[in-house]
Structure formats: C-alpha cells, structure tokens
Design an enzyme around this catalytic site. Sequence first.
Site, short mmCIF file in Angstrom:
data_model
loop_
_atom_site.label_atom_id
_atom_site.label_comp_id
_atom_site.label_asym_id
_atom_site.label_seq_id
_atom_site.Cartn_x
_atom_site.Cartn_y
_atom_site.Cartn_z
N SER A 205 1.11 -0.31 0.14
CA SER A 205 -0.21 -0.51 1.01
C SER A 205 -0.06 -0.08 2.63
O SER A 205 0.94 1.00 2.73
CB SER A 205 -1.16 -1.70 0.95
OG SER A 205 -2.20 -1.84 1.48
N ASP B 74 -6.17 1.93 -8.81
CA ASP B 74 -6.28 1.46 -7.42
C ASP B 74 -7.36 2.86 -6.77
O ASP B 74 -6.96 3.64 -6.63
CB ASP B 74 -4.97 1.82 -6.73
CG ASP B 74 -4.87 1.40 -5.16
OD1 ASP B 74 -5.89 1.24 -4.55
OD2 ASP B 74 -3.82 1.42 -4.80
N HIS C 168 -5.67 -2.09 -6.75
CA HIS C 168 -4.71 -2.07 -5.47
C HIS C 168 -3.65 -3.14 -5.50
O HIS C 168 -2.35 -3.00 -5.09
CB HIS C 168 -5.39 -2.10 -4.02
CG HIS C 168 -4.58 -1.77 -2.93
ND1 HIS C 168 -3.91 -0.52 -2.65
CD2 HIS C 168 -4.23 -2.50 -1.72
CE1 HIS C 168 -3.30 -0.56 -1.64
NE2 HIS C 168 -3.53 -1.73 -0.85
#
Lengths: 380, 380
Positions: free
Chosen positions: B154, B318, B351
């Site tokens: 991320s 995601d 995610h």
Amino acid sequence: MQENNSIGIVAPQIAHFSAPLKLKSGESLPQFDLVYETYGTLNADKSNAVIICHALSGNHHVAGKYQESDKYPGWWDNLIGPNKPLDTNRFFVIGLNNLGGCHGSSGPASINPATNKPWGSTFPILTVEDWVDSQARLLDYLGITQLAAVIGGSLGGMQALQWTIAYPERVRYALIIAAAPNLTAQNMAFNEVARQAIITDPEFHGGDYYAHGVVPRRGLRIARMLGHITYLSDDAMGEKFGRKLKDTIKYSFDVEFEMESYLRDQGDKFAGEFDANTYLRMTRALDYSDPALPFNGDLSAALKNVTAQFLVLSFTSDWRFSPARSREIVKALLDNERTVSYAEVTAAHGHDAFLMPDAHYHAILRTYLSNIETGCNHAK
Amino acid sequence: MQENNSIGIVAPQIAHFSAPLKLKSGESLPQFDLVYETYGTLNADKSNAVIICHALSGNHHVAGKYQESDKYPGWWDNLIGPNKPLDTNRFFVIGLNNLGGCHGSSGPASINPATNKPWGSTFPILTVEDWVDSQARLLDYLGITQLAAVIGGSLGGMQALQWTIAYPERVRYALIIAAAPNLTAQNMAFNEVARQAIITDPEFHGGDYYAHGVVPRRGLRIARMLGHITYLSDDAMGEKFGRKLKDTIKYSFDVEFEMESYLRDQGDKFAGEFDANTYLRMTRALDYSDPALPFNGDLSAALKNVTAQFLVLSFTSDWRFSPARSREIVKALLDNERTVSYAEVTAAHGHDAFLMPDAHYHAILRTYLSNIETGCNHAK
C-alpha cells in the site's frame, strides 16, 4: 429544444390524511401530509397514471419549474414532459415527497400535533413498505385504482418493486432502474458511516436539534461528501477531476485538488438544505429493505404474487447497485414466469447515470413507455 | 508451529538525528527522532539488510512481541521470522515508524524543541520522498550502504518505489505490494472525506488540540470506519457479515446489523490509539505521491534511472489499489528494460490481503526472497 418540450410552470399540492398509517415498526402515524405534484392530465378511465418514487435525497419536484427564473427544473425533468420519454401528452405523472422527508411531507421537522413541537427524534423510522402504503393512500385520495406504471431509480426502484409485491392489482408496469433487491454489507457500511457522522455531531442533540436552534451541519456535510463518492464511478471521477490541482501544491489541508473543491461544495450545499433526521431515516429504510427476508432469502418466493410487467435497467459502471444485483431481480421474476425486459446500459457515470439523459438509456425508456397502453380516453 | 518460528521478544530503539532534514514542501525539520526495530543479524559485509516501509496506520513494530503476554505480535509477524518467507536467519530486517507518526518517531504530538510545546498544527506536511530521505538517514546511522531489499504494501509500496528512484544505488531488490503509481481521484476523495471529518470535529482546534486536553475522537473514528470499508472488498464484507442482524430488527439507529458493530468497534479502538494529526499527514502524503508528475505523467520517464530488480504484486479483489494500477508500474519498468516479476494473487480480502497469510501470496514472497543473494557472510 429542451424549452419546447418542458412541462412548464408547475405547483406543488398538499394532501392531508387524517386516518392513522400503521407502520412496519409497530408504531403508527396518527395523521400525515404528503406534498405532491402532477404533470399531464388524468384520462377519463384513470388508466394513465404513473407514480415516480424518489431516491435518498429526492422529492416531489420531479419536472418543470415553479417560476421561469428558477435556475434548475425538477430533478428528472430530462425524462418527463410533452414528447419526452415519459410523455405527459399521454401520461398523468405523480411525484411526491416521501413520508419522513424534508420538502413538505410530514417528517421529523414537522410539528407533532400531540405536542405542538417538532417531532425530531420521536418521528418514526419508516420502511420502503410504509412509503408504498402511504403512496397507495395518495392514489386513493386522487381516485386512482390502478397505475399504468410505477417508476423509480435507486431507492426509488426498491419502492417500485415493493409496489408490485404489496399491491399487485394496482400496478400494470414497473420500471426498476439502478436498484437492487437489498443492500450489500458494503452499501450498508457506507450508510452507517454517514449516520455516525451525523449522530456524533455535537449539534445533533439526539435528533432534537430544532429546539436548540442548530443543525448537525458538519455531520450531514460528511455524509453527503461520502455519498457523492459512491454515486460516481472511479472512472467518472477520474475523467471529471483526475488528479487536477487547483493551483500549485501548497502542502496544506486546504483544497489542493479540484475534486476536493467539488466534494466540499456539494457537502456544504446539501448541509444547508437537507434535514439530517430525514437523511438518517432514508438510509435506514435502504438498509431494512429486503423483500426476501420473510422467505429465508428466497427472492423468487417473495415475488410469487406479482402480476406487473417489468423493465429492469442497470448501468455498467454502477458499483453501488451493480448490474449483478439487477439481474437477481430479473432471475427471480423469470423464476415466476413474469414478463420482464432487462437492459444493461453502458454508461461511465456510475450510479448517478440513472439521472442523466444518456441517449441509449432514454431511448430504451421511450420505447418501453410508448408501448404501455393508456386506454382510449387518454388526453393526447 | 507459529511459535516455533517467531522472532520472539523484540525491543524498539531510538535514533536521533541532529542535522536538519530538508523537506519537499520547502520547510525543514531541524532535528528528529526515528523509532525502529531490527530482527536477525546484520552480516559482516552488511549486504543482508531489508527495510519494511509501513502503510497509513502502521509502525515500527513489525514482528515479534515486547513481552510474552502481548495479545498480538507486530503487524507483519506472519511474514517475518526464522524460516518465515522473510527469513531472519538470512536477513537483517529493519522496521521503523515514519516521520510524522505517533508511535515514537518525531511527529505532531512531539515536543518542538524551539517552543517546548507539542508541534501540533506546525508540524510539517511530509511526502513519500521525505520519508525515504529520512529512512536513508537511518541506514547511514546503521552503517548500511545498500539494502538487499525494500518491501512495502500500500503506502509502503509507494515508498519502496520511491527508494528505487531516489537511491537507485542503495537498493538491490524492491517488493512493491498492493500499491499504485499514484492515487486515483476516488482514492483521494475518500482521503478528503476522512480529513474533513477530523478537521471539522470541534475538538480538533485547528490541529492544536493537545493544549486543550482533548482529541478529535469523533472525526478520527469516522475516518477509520470509512477506511475499513475501502480495505475490504464488497465480497469479503458480504462473506464476513452479509446482512446478518445482531438481534431482531429494533427500528432504531443503534446497531442493527453485525457489520455496524464491527465498524463502530474498529473506529472506537483506533480513535483511542492513533493521533489525528498523523492521520491527516499520512493521507496527504498518499495524495501527493506521484513520481510521474515532474515528467508530465510519464511514469516510464520517472523510472528511467532505477536499477533495482522488482517484484510487483497485486490482489484481484483490491479495489483501492487495483491490479491495473500495479500493472502500470510493471509496464513502466518494462519500458525501461528493468527486471520485473509480477504476480496477481487471487484473494477475496481486498486491499487488506497484503497483511494476510494467504498461502499462495506467501509462497511467492518466500520464493522471491530466497533467491536474493545475501553475500557469503550471512549469519545463518
């Protein structure tokens, strides 16, 4: 050209209902008002009425203007008017503000006749079923036994579906647009964040902020900003704003990107206009709506008694109420051998597409509606 | 088995830097602290160091426990330890808390030595570039010239990419997981709503709430609830919670659905632990990160001078940092004829999948990392 087929100047009316409305929660409203507008002319056999069910922040002002100088017409004006897809030369169109609303129908900001104070937190929590029941009362008031059609997008589509379940004999056609048989966990999660933003605003005062002369503006603004993200697709936001800067980067928490300015403006505008208690109730009605719940999740069983013909319509980029959810409705109708047309419109605008005058979308509505018979006495 | 290959008891350390750090905003930090942890042993030629870059709410406590009784180990403990995919028998692993954080590195809640008061609103706004510069200072402090690898998921992945751009000679391998070359408008919009919830909380006091003895808990809670929706996929939320009720429907704004209870708990917990000023800065760094910006949006041009070898990894579900965004990075690397492996892992968790011990995902990391040479003096 838009001017030439506008419905023109319209005016709202109020219907008062003095008999109580029993609600799904077990409570009942002793009496209530509904504000509504009509466009076109009811024909002699009263067979050409169409009711428009509105979505979360909609209201009864669906088409036309109140005066020429109005900046904007009603929220679905692109659809409704003489020679428009929903042709007021043929149909008698009814728009109303849902019960619990903040545009003239009885709602949390209205005076509770029992106390002579605003209902506030004591206004009941309503459901899609309750709304449809109150709309049926409005039809009775107008002397209309059967609707030619019920039309709704989003939460309005959920009401249209409920019409066919609760009052099968009163609906000939149902147009269910950008809707779903119920909300997903993600949909409900967005609603919950919005509600928590409102409820934890110190100016919410447990829903009785009217008495304090304040409104939970901060919370409502956050709720609306969040809503806007879910109404647009990622691609549409990308196309509209992308990463465009307002100016050079200032390294601050002020507006840096154009999208931020748009969201703040939308939030500010809404927070100045809409009632927070209504917003809470609209999102809760969305959460609860689930016709299949009493049938152990079996939507086909829930739709066993519907008799209307259906147009179900979805938009490819709608991630709030995705096409897959519309197809669940189609499947359940087909399981019951109902007549159903389904259209999946390629559109970039996400959930908001249902409000936009996309040519393909409007052509489908025009064709479908033109095939609805309105009796020999229609007012053309 | 987890116990057998745990890194065991670990302890944080503090590095103090007395030379100023020049920031991208033009400001500079006169001095700063970084809190960090290390796992494994630095080998004689210092060729086995791996730095872990953390995401929005992460910190330096990446693996192990501070004491046996700790309820949870570090946040990426499933990845790091003896014989784990990132094997501490071979690698010397460094975790740190980013500058501006709230877990021990200098941040808004730290005392500004010039005023002897908390920095609060005056703590600079940092960028991914600044973080990587400060991390390079930490490497200098530890006497490490070149990293075997930089790893991040991320926002951490965006730092890993920046490492390869800013310090090509100091990184041999970069593992960029669930990341993107920049945020989409939708990503930034979610950040903006979260920030506005915090900033408009009456207890934010312009960022100087420390002096008032309060924290903008309501706003931070909303921000975290919203974040959680974007970390999970719609399907994962559906699987985990669906429309499950806590009890019978009560027709209220209290918790009705299990998902609401989960979101509120997550929000409450976070609001009691995390610093709102840090949250604002982490989201702003995400917004600003855009290596291609100085190259008119040409990511290939931005990556022209990178020399590292890359593993880029994304997760099918995601929707925050979709696989398509990872493929943009892969394409830009291939345009430059860099060595890049790409894996798109089928995972349901959205995610958040990058934090989970998915067998396929971990097998890819294990294999990739096992092929990274660490010199002949490693401490196995």
